[in-house]
Each structure stands twice: as structure tokens, then as C-alpha cells.
Design an enzyme around this catalytic site. Structure first.
Site, PDB file in Angstrom:
ATOM      1  N   LYS A  48      50.665  41.633  51.169  1.00 40.11           N
ATOM      2  CA  LYS A  48      49.696  42.644  51.968  1.00 40.11           C
ATOM      3  C   LYS A  48      48.110  42.770  51.408  1.00 40.11           C
ATOM      4  CE  LYS A  48      54.878  45.191  52.399  1.00 40.11           C
ATOM      5  NZ  LYS A  48      55.065  45.056  51.505  1.00 40.11           N
ATOM      6  N   GLY A  49      48.159  42.544  50.625  1.00 39.68           N
ATOM      7  CA  GLY A  49      46.945  42.553  49.905  1.00 39.68           C
ATOM      8  C   GLY A  49      45.803  42.138  50.727  1.00 39.68           C
ATOM      9  N   GLU A 104      42.419  35.943  50.982  1.00 37.92           N
ATOM     10  CA  GLU A 104      42.760  37.002  50.092  1.00 37.92           C
ATOM     11  C   GLU A 104      42.829  37.552  49.568  1.00 37.92           C
ATOM     12  OE1 GLU A 104      46.363  37.290  48.065  1.00 37.92           O
ATOM     13  OE2 GLU A 104      46.950  35.191  46.994  1.00 37.92           O
ATOM     14  N   ASP A 108      44.070  36.090  40.862  1.00 37.09           N
ATOM     15  CA  ASP A 108      43.559  36.520  39.279  1.00 37.09           C
ATOM     16  C   ASP A 108      43.738  35.420  38.446  1.00 37.09           C
ATOM     17  OD1 ASP A 108      44.111  38.708  37.424  1.00 37.09           O
ATOM     18  OD2 ASP A 108      46.091  38.710  37.540  1.00 37.09           O
ATOM     19  N   LYS A 136      38.894  37.394  39.866  1.00 41.42           N
ATOM     20  CA  LYS A 136      39.276  38.017  38.747  1.00 41.42           C
ATOM     21  C   LYS A 136      38.585  36.514  37.153  1.00 41.42           C
ATOM     22  CE  LYS A 136      41.613  42.116  38.164  1.00 41.42           C
ATOM     23  NZ  LYS A 136      42.552  42.477  37.685  1.00 41.42           N
ATOM     24  N   ARG A 170      46.360  51.169  49.351  1.00 47.39           N
ATOM     25  CA  ARG A 170      46.287  49.807  50.087  1.00 47.39           C
ATOM     26  C   ARG A 170      45.175  50.387  51.116  1.00 47.39           C
ATOM     27  NH1 ARG A 170      48.639  45.078  48.650  1.00 47.39           N
ATOM     28  NH2 ARG A 170      50.914  45.813  48.355  1.00 47.39           N
TER      29      ARG A 170
HETATM   30  P1  IMP Z   1      47.450  35.884  40.852  1.00 45.32           P
HETATM   31  O1  IMP Z   1      46.284  35.034  40.781  1.00 45.32           O
HETATM   32  O2  IMP Z   1      48.285  34.515  40.561  1.00 45.32           O
HETATM   33  O3  IMP Z   1      47.514  36.634  39.578  1.00 45.32           O
HETATM   34  O4  IMP Z   1      47.461  36.761  41.324  1.00 45.32           O
HETATM   35  C1  IMP Z   1      46.835  37.042  42.871  1.00 45.32           C
HETATM   36  C2  IMP Z   1      47.766  38.459  42.658  1.00 45.32           C
HETATM   37  O5  IMP Z   1      48.360  39.471  41.802  1.00 45.32           O
HETATM   38  C3  IMP Z   1      46.696  38.979  44.693  1.00 45.32           C
HETATM   39  O6  IMP Z   1      46.789  38.802  45.223  1.00 45.32           O
HETATM   40  C4  IMP Z   1      46.688  40.444  44.203  1.00 45.32           C
HETATM   41  O7  IMP Z   1      47.705  40.581  44.774  1.00 45.32           O
HETATM   42  C5  IMP Z   1      47.194  40.773  42.865  1.00 45.32           C
HETATM   43  N1  IMP Z   1      46.267  41.694  41.661  1.00 45.32           N
HETATM   44  C6  IMP Z   1      45.871  41.023  40.585  1.00 45.32           C
HETATM   45  N2  IMP Z   1      44.904  41.720  40.778  1.00 45.32           N
HETATM   46  C7  IMP Z   1      44.916  42.978  41.014  1.00 45.32           C
HETATM   47  C8  IMP Z   1      44.102  44.307  41.027  1.00 45.32           C
HETATM   48  O8  IMP Z   1      43.602  44.264  39.764  1.00 45.32           O
HETATM   49  N3  IMP Z   1      44.796  45.114  41.614  1.00 45.32           N
HETATM   50  C9  IMP Z   1      45.893  44.780  42.495  1.00 45.32           C
HETATM   51  N4  IMP Z   1      46.609  43.639  42.632  1.00 45.32           N
HETATM   52  C10 IMP Z   1      45.854  42.795  42.012  1.00 45.32           C
HETATM   53 MG    MG Z   2      47.908  39.403  46.828  1.00 41.03          MG
END
Ligand code: IMP
Ligand code: MG
Length: 187
Positions: A48-49, A104, A108, A136, A170
Site C-alpha cells: 500500500k506504501g 515503490e 530498503d 535508503k 500513511r
Molecule cells: P525491502 O527493500 O525489501 O527491504 O523493503 C522495502 C519495503 O519496506 C518498502 O516498500 C516499505 O514498505 C518498507 N519500509 C522500509 N523502510 C521503511 C521505513 O522507513 N518506513 C516505512 N516503511 C519502510
Molecule cells: Mg512497500
């Protein structure tokens, strides 16, 4: 009594005005980059982000795009990303031969994006690129290219503009860091 949103925020990182200005730039760049392609162009928002970013970004792309959404989650603990990604809601359509732009919220570890890119390419997409409002880079575990980045941020937990803390916040119209009072519950 419900808490006011601002009580959850430690620091404002990007105001609505700063976000809109950056999204405008990204939209202009994407418009330029995709202008020459003959393939159908599909924006894939990751629920949903990315819902807020998706709504803003699509309005800044001056090309005939289609939109669709996917929802994915990692197996295991809900807050620590793992390599096992699961599709909760898939696309409504086939993507063979299309230009796909994954939209996206934040990249992360890179696990989710790495999975999505490979998955969509395996379905015969013509191209698969990525736009994320936040990146990040410090946290990256899997090497994965992000084609359009709104802002590079350090390793801090952020909320707002679609991004959640325990599924809430959100709807905060700006991007901020989470008040440390709530950190204990974060992971
Ligand atoms: P990754 O890159 O697979 O670790 O996951 C990324 C997802 O984790 C993102 O799409 C967000 O939904 C969630 N996420 C990572 N960091 C944050 C943050 O600082 N705040 C809120 N959601 C985050
Ligand atoms: Mg996400």
C-alpha cells in the site's frame, strides 16, 4: 482519544511542497525517457506504501500510460525483510512486451524490488524499471538498480506520504521521522 498525527513525528524531512517539486521533476524525466518507445507503458504501483506517490507521479507523466497494482509481502517476521517475497495481489493483466515502471515507496534492503524485477521480466516484459520516492542505500543487502529516486535518505525509520508505522500514518501529507517514543514497538 485518537492521537493527532503530528505527535508521531520527530522531524519533518520533506514538506508537501518539496515532495511535489521532486515528483514533477521525476515525471518530466520519465516522460522524456519513455517518449520514443513503441511498447505499451504500464505503471505498477506496489500497495500500500506507494499509493500516494503513484497518484502524484502518474499525473506528472505526459504519456498514455496504463496503471495496475500489486501487493507483496515478505515471509517471516513482518518488520524484518527476508528474501522470500510472496505475491498477495497480482496484476490484472499480461505484461508481455510492455514497458513496466514499478512505482515503490522506499527501497530498503532491496529484497522486494529484486524479486519484483525478476518476476516481471520473467513474464516477458519489454523493459522493467523502478521509481521510488525514497532510497535508503546504506541498508541495501541485495544489489539492485533504482532508476528514478526522489530522495536518498540515511538509515532512519520514516513515515507519511504512503509509508506506515504499524499500518497507520500513511495519510500524513509530508515525510517525517518517527518520534523515538514509538521506536520500542517498531521491531
Ligand atoms: P525491502 O527493500 O525489501 O527491504 O523493503 C522495502 C519495503 O519496506 C518498502 O516498500 C516499505 O514498505 C518498507 N519500509 C522500509 N523502510 C521503511 C521505513 O522507513 N518506513 C516505512 N516503511 C519502510
Ligand atoms: Mg512497500
Amino acid at each position: 482519544m485518537r492521537e493527532q498525527l503530528s505527535n508521531y513525528v520527530e522531524r519533518v524531512l520533506y514538506t508537501p511542497e518539496q515532495i511535489q517539486a521532486r515528483v514533477k521533476e521525476l515525471g518530466a524525466q520519465i516522460t522524456k525517457d519513455y517518449q520514443e518507445s513503441r511498447a505499451d507503458f504500464l505503471l505498477v504501483g506496489i500497495l500500500k506504501g506507494a499509493s500516494v506517490f503513484m497518484a502524484d507521479l502518474m499525473k506528472e507523466i505526459d504519456l498514455d500510460v496504463e496503471i495496475d497494482f500489486m501487493s507483496v509481502s515478505s515471509y517471516g517476521s513482518s518488520t524484518v525483510s527476508s528474501g522470500d517475497v510472496r505475491i498477495i495481489k497480482d496484476l490484472d493483466q499480461h505484461i508481455m512486451g510492455k514497458d513496466i515502471l514499478i512505482v515503490e515507496d522506499i527501497i530498503d534492503t532491496g529484497y522486494t524490488l529484486d524479486y519484483l524485477k525478476k518476476n516481471l521480466l520473467s513474464r516477458g516484459a519489454h523493459s522493467v524499471k523502478v521509481a521510488a520516492i525514497l532510497n535508503k542505500a546504506e541498508r541495501r543487502v541485495t544489489e539492485v538498480e533504482v532508476d528514478y529516486v526522489g530522495f536518498d535518505i540515511p538509515d532512519e525509520y520514516v513515515i507519511g506520504y504512503g509509508m506506515d508505522f504499524n499500518q497507520k500514518l500513511r495519510n500524513l501529507p509530508y515525510i517525517g521521522t518517527l518520534n523515538p517514543v514509538y521506536y520500542r514497538d517498531k521491531q
